[in-house]
Design an enzyme around this catalytic site. Structure first.
Site, short mmCIF file in Angstrom:
data_model
loop_
_atom_site.label_atom_id
_atom_site.label_comp_id
_atom_site.label_asym_id
_atom_site.label_seq_id
_atom_site.Cartn_x
_atom_site.Cartn_y
_atom_site.Cartn_z
CB THR A 1 3.39 13.06 -15.38
OG1 THR A 1 2.37 13.64 -16.20
CG2 THR A 1 3.58 13.96 -14.17
CG ASP A 2 2.36 15.39 -20.00
OD1 ASP A 2 1.96 14.57 -19.15
OD2 ASP A 2 1.60 15.90 -20.85
CD1 TRP B 1 -1.08 14.04 -22.68
CD2 TRP B 1 -2.16 14.02 -24.64
NE1 TRP B 1 -1.45 15.32 -22.96
CE2 TRP B 1 -2.12 15.35 -24.16
CE3 TRP B 1 -2.77 13.77 -25.86
CZ2 TRP B 1 -2.69 16.41 -24.83
CZ3 TRP B 1 -3.33 14.82 -26.55
CH2 TRP B 1 -3.30 16.14 -26.05
CG ASP C 1 -1.91 1.12 1.23
OD1 ASP C 1 -1.86 1.98 0.33
OD2 ASP C 1 -2.75 1.16 2.16
CE1 TYR D 1 -0.34 12.13 -11.62
CE2 TYR D 1 -0.29 13.67 -13.47
CZ TYR D 1 0.01 12.43 -12.93
OH TYR D 1 0.66 11.49 -13.69
CB ALA E 1 1.68 7.10 -9.88
CE1 TYR E 2 -5.42 9.99 -5.06
CE2 TYR E 2 -5.13 11.41 -6.97
CZ TYR E 2 -5.91 10.95 -5.92
OH TYR E 2 -7.17 11.46 -5.74
CE LYS F 1 4.30 10.82 -11.28
NZ LYS F 1 4.60 9.41 -10.89
#
Length: 290
Positions: free
Chosen positions: A101-102, A150, A36, A125, A60-61, A129
């Site tokens: 992430t972008d 994406w 978890d 978000y 990841a969330y 990250k």
């Protein structure tokens, strides 16, 4: 070599596990049921105990809009648990590939973002990250961070599967046309990961499929490809709309195309265009539904 995949039941983690399995690689897969990530105190010890040569951290969330309400949970999973993964890898003496992430970029540019460009997340978000990247670097400076964008594939929830569902239900779709990015097929992301791991890469890299698109462009191609692949489609019209006509809790970057110059130098093949990969995914999906 043993590879540990976290987030193994998500869309990217599941793709990584299937690729490793198909190639006969030694791997360990752990999903939310086994570990978890909302409890970072448990993560470092568990990762260290596995003693894998490489850890691919796909956990990841990722619920961009819900993160605006669940800020604490987003930061716990994306920052604190990411740090814990790095701590566990450091203890065991392995290597880490962490997926980012972008959305760490703000979208102010009109040229592809380089790995070294200034970041400016617009929402929880993206900020969580980004802070995850920073936390990992503090613990494990030599970690490999792979930013992508994406993301879509056969597993989990994503834009392609949403459009396929809506196109089978509605005659008209309305899709935002003023957010520009680059779609990334999970199969292609995993292939790039494998090359990076093989070469024991370190530092930050960025990957997406070639080409750029708006969400409207992407939706148009999904529906066209779905028709060719034999999916049920009733949608006859797709209307482009501005972001302001489709308000969501989290603000998105207007432009989040990332430069792939660095990763192209590592890969021994040409990255496919997003349209090519999208149609390959659709053909695979139509075959699995037959």
């Amino acid at each position: 070599m043993t590879i540990l995949v976290t987030g193994a039941k998500g869309q990217l983690g599941r793709e990584a596990v299937l690729a490793l399995q198909a190639d006969g690689e030694a791997f360990i897969s752990i999903g939310r049921d086994e570990l978890d990530f909302s409890q970072p105190a448990q993560v470092a010890e568990a990762i260290a105990d596995y003693s894998a040569d490489w850890v691919i951290n796909c956990a990841a969330y990722t619920q961009v809009d819900k993160a605006e309400e669940e800020r604490e949970l987003a930061f716990t999973v994306n920052r604190d648990a990411a740090r814990a993964v790095a701590e566990g890898v450091k203890r065991s003496g392995g290597h880490l590939l962490h997926v980012s992430t972008d959305f760490i970029f703000g979208g102010e540019q009109s040229r592809p973002y380089k790995e070294s460009d200034a970041t400016n997340p617009l929402g929880v978000y993206g900020q969580s990250k980004l802070e995850g990247e920073q936390a990992i670097r503090e613990v494990l400076p030599e970690a490999l961070i792979l930013r992508t964008a994406w993301v879509y594939g056969a597993h989990g929830h994503n834009f392609v599967k949403t459009i396929l569902r809506l196109a089978a239900e509605r005659e008209e779709l309305r899709v935002v046309d003023d957010q520009i990015g680059a779609p990334s097929w999970t199969s292609d992301i995993v292939k790039a990961m494998r090359v990076l791991i093989k070469n024991e890469a370190t530092g930050t890299y960025q990957f997406s499929n070639e080409g750029v698109a708006s969400w409207y462009d992407f939706a148009m191609e999904i529906v066209a490809g779905a028709k060719r692949a034999g999916f049920p489609v009733v949608a006859e019209t797709i209307r482009p709309i501005p972001t302001e006509d489709f308000p969501l809790p989290a603000k998105r970057p207007a432009y989040s195309v990332m430069s792939k110059v660095k990763i192209r130098g590592m890969l021994d093949y040409q990255i496919p265009h997003w349209r090519e990969s999208l149609y390959r995914m659709l053909k695979q999906q139509s075959g699995s539904q037959a």
